[in-house]
Design a protein around this motif. Sequence first.
Motif, PDB file in Angstrom:
ATOM      1  N   VAL A  94     -29.813   9.958   9.125  1.00 23.18           N
ATOM      2  CA  VAL A  94     -28.430  10.947   9.506  1.00 23.18           C
ATOM      3  C   VAL A  94     -27.617  10.773  10.513  1.00 23.18           C
ATOM      4  N   ILE A  95     -26.071  11.195   9.888  1.00 29.39           N
ATOM      5  CA  ILE A  95     -25.238  10.100  10.602  1.00 29.39           C
ATOM      6  C   ILE A  95     -23.973  11.594  11.062  1.00 29.39           C
ATOM      7  N   HIS A  96     -23.757  11.060  12.313  1.00 33.08           N
ATOM      8  CA  HIS A  96     -22.916  12.104  12.801  1.00 33.08           C
ATOM      9  C   HIS A  96     -21.175  11.173  13.157  1.00 33.08           C
ATOM     10  N   TYR A  97     -20.750  12.515  12.727  1.00 30.84           N
ATOM     11  CA  TYR A  97     -19.150  11.967  12.896  1.00 30.84           C
ATOM     12  C   TYR A  97     -18.125  13.031  13.139  1.00 30.84           C
ATOM     13  N   GLU A  98     -16.538  12.521  14.073  1.00 31.08           N
ATOM     14  CA  GLU A  98     -15.810  13.547  13.688  1.00 31.08           C
ATOM     15  C   GLU A  98     -14.597  13.447  12.685  1.00 31.08           C
ATOM     16  N   GLN A  99     -14.412  14.371  12.281  1.00 32.88           N
ATOM     17  CA  GLN A  99     -12.907  13.986  10.864  1.00 32.88           C
ATOM     18  C   GLN A  99     -12.320  15.533  11.028  1.00 32.88           C
ATOM     19  N   ASN A 100     -10.282  15.288  11.303  1.00 34.93           N
ATOM     20  CA  ASN A 100      -9.802  15.943  11.154  1.00 34.93           C
ATOM     21  C   ASN A 100     -10.294  17.076  12.715  1.00 34.93           C
ATOM     22  N   GLN A 101     -10.489  16.881  14.216  1.00 36.04           N
ATOM     23  CA  GLN A 101     -10.989  17.067  14.926  1.00 36.04           C
ATOM     24  C   GLN A 101     -12.176  18.402  14.691  1.00 36.04           C
ATOM     25  N   LYS A 102     -13.152  18.308  13.843  1.00 40.11           N
ATOM     26  CA  LYS A 102     -14.715  18.424  13.845  1.00 40.11           C
ATOM     27  C   LYS A 102     -15.744  17.373  13.645  1.00 40.11           C
ATOM     28  N   LYS A 103     -16.884  17.937  14.460  1.00 37.76           N
ATOM     29  CA  LYS A 103     -18.001  17.341  14.169  1.00 37.76           C
ATOM     30  C   LYS A 103     -18.203  17.571  12.688  1.00 37.76           C
ATOM     31  N   TYR A 104     -19.557  16.732  12.123  1.00 38.34           N
ATOM     32  CA  TYR A 104     -20.738  16.416  11.469  1.00 38.34           C
ATOM     33  C   TYR A 104     -21.617  16.166  11.443  1.00 38.34           C
ATOM     34  N   ARG A 105     -23.124  17.492  11.339  1.00 37.42           N
ATOM     35  CA  ARG A 105     -24.160  15.792  10.593  1.00 37.42           C
ATOM     36  C   ARG A 105     -24.537  16.265   9.548  1.00 37.42           C
ATOM     37  N   LEU A 106     -24.286  14.451   8.956  1.00 39.89           N
ATOM     38  CA  LEU A 106     -24.951  13.979   7.474  1.00 39.89           C
ATOM     39  C   LEU A 106     -26.350  13.705   7.174  1.00 39.89           C
TER      40      LEU A 106
END
Length: 217
Positions: A94-106
């Motif tokens: 499970v990968i939590h990250y930020e990109q383009n000022q948004k937060k994601y969970r993969l």
Amino acid sequence: MKLRMKMTYRTPKGTEAEFLSDYLPPGAALLLMEDMQQSGRVPQIELLDQYETEWTIKELRSYMKELETEPHNVRMYVDGGFDKETGRGGLGCVIHYEQNQKKYRLRRNQEMEQLISNNEAEYAALHFAIGVLSELGVKAQDIEVYTDSRTVVNQMSDEWPVYEKELKYWADKVDDVVKKIGLTVQYVHVDRKQNKEADQLASQALKSIQIDSTIQK
């Protein structure tokens, strides 16, 4: 990446002294450096990363601009499951990250054959997860890896030696990918409850249930 500042401070009467800061995140280092330059009392500042490579303020600004569009602030949870009777492994991350000022969970998992122990499954899961980071384009930054395997945490942090040849094989593969994409990894041990999502993914992989999803938080 972390940076520290080596600077010369000068008082209005001309007294000078040199200082070396602690390591700082790139954004904090840039903010402090710009503020000190505006004060006019810090005539010379050097920026050094953890490899003692010097950065200019222009290079740091460019890096920060690129970072906005690349995945960053990465936290990753990994777990490996093992079926002793069949030698099959289930790998989950499970990968939590930020990109383009948004937060994601993969969330992603994978089934693997011909493993010999639960520890090997834990290592295979770590290698699998680092590979997912590479696919995402994560590079040249600090990441945090959470796992409930004390063996993985202590061996990858060089606290324990790696004697088993199958574990050394995976540890070397992980180190190769980490070095190739320029990551600095902090390995953190958590209990199984804190790692339950990755554990569930590993269990689903053992049942041949494939998961591959990314959601915005």
